[in-house]
Design a protein around this motif. Sequence first.
Motif, short mmCIF file in Angstrom:
data_model
loop_
_atom_site.label_atom_id
_atom_site.label_comp_id
_atom_site.label_asym_id
_atom_site.label_seq_id
_atom_site.Cartn_x
_atom_site.Cartn_y
_atom_site.Cartn_z
N SER A 153 5.92 -4.68 -0.31
CA SER A 153 4.92 -5.43 0.45
C SER A 153 5.00 -5.10 1.94
O SER A 153 3.99 -5.04 2.63
CB SER A 153 5.10 -6.94 0.23
N HIS A 156 2.91 -2.21 3.59
CA HIS A 156 1.47 -2.39 3.85
C HIS A 156 1.20 -2.68 5.32
O HIS A 156 0.06 -2.60 5.77
CB HIS A 156 0.90 -3.51 2.98
N SER A 170 6.83 -8.81 4.40
CA SER A 170 7.36 -8.78 3.03
C SER A 170 7.38 -10.18 2.41
O SER A 170 7.36 -10.30 1.19
CB SER A 170 8.77 -8.19 3.02
N LEU A 173 2.85 -11.49 2.13
CA LEU A 173 1.98 -10.99 1.05
C LEU A 173 2.33 -11.61 -0.31
O LEU A 173 1.44 -12.08 -1.02
CB LEU A 173 2.02 -9.46 0.98
N TRP A 182 -3.90 -12.05 -5.65
CA TRP A 182 -4.28 -10.78 -5.04
C TRP A 182 -5.57 -10.31 -5.73
O TRP A 182 -5.56 -9.35 -6.50
CB TRP A 182 -3.18 -9.72 -5.21
#
Length: 202
Positions: A153, A156, A170, A173, A182
Motif C-alpha cells: 500500500s 502507491h 501504508s 489505504l 476499494w
Amino acid sequence: AVHSCEGPLPGFVEDPCAGYFPLTRASPAFEAIGLERFGVEWVETPLAMVHPLPDGRAIALHRDLEATVASLEAARRGAGRAWAELVGPLLRHEGLVRRVALSPLPPVAPGLALALRLRRTGVELARMLAGSAATLGQRVLGGDEPAAWLGGSAVHSDLSPDAPGSAAFSLFLPLLGHMVGWPFPRGGAARIAEALVQRLEV
C-alpha cells in the motif's frame, strides 16, 4: 491516469493505470458531486486486495476487520491481533478520521477532536505514522510478512516502504478498505472521467 482501453482480449475493458478508488468513495468533494447521478455504478467486493508472499502464501485485506485479522494471523502469529488493536480505535471514530485525512490542510479542528478521543494512543500513532511502513510492519505487526503487506500500500504514494512517512500511506489505504472498500466503476475507470465531464457540461 483515469482512463480505460480495450483489452486484454476482444470485448474486455482494462484500466492501464488507476483501477480502484477508495479515496474517491471516501472524499467529501466527490460525495458532493454525486458521480452516481452521472452514471457511475460502483462494483463493491468484500475482498479489497490480496498481497502475495514469496513462499506462495498471501495476506488479504477484507472489508470485514475480523476476516483481515484471520488472514494476518495465518501469515504471522500475533499480526492480526496487533492490526485490530491498531485500527480498532480509528474505526470507532471513522467520521473524525475521514475528516482529518480528507479536509483542507491543515485539518486543525478535526485533528484536535480526534487527538482528544484517542488520547495517549493518538500521540503514539502520530509518532508511528511519521516513520516507515517497514518499521510499522516489523515493530507493530511483528514480521516480514505483514511488513510486505503494508509496503504494497505504501508504494502507491511513490514512497519506498522504508521511507519516512510511508507508514501513513501504508495504514490509510487498508483503513479505507475497512471503511469504504476499494471499489471500482463498472465499465472501467474512464466512467469517472466521463462523469466529471458531464458534471461540467450540466
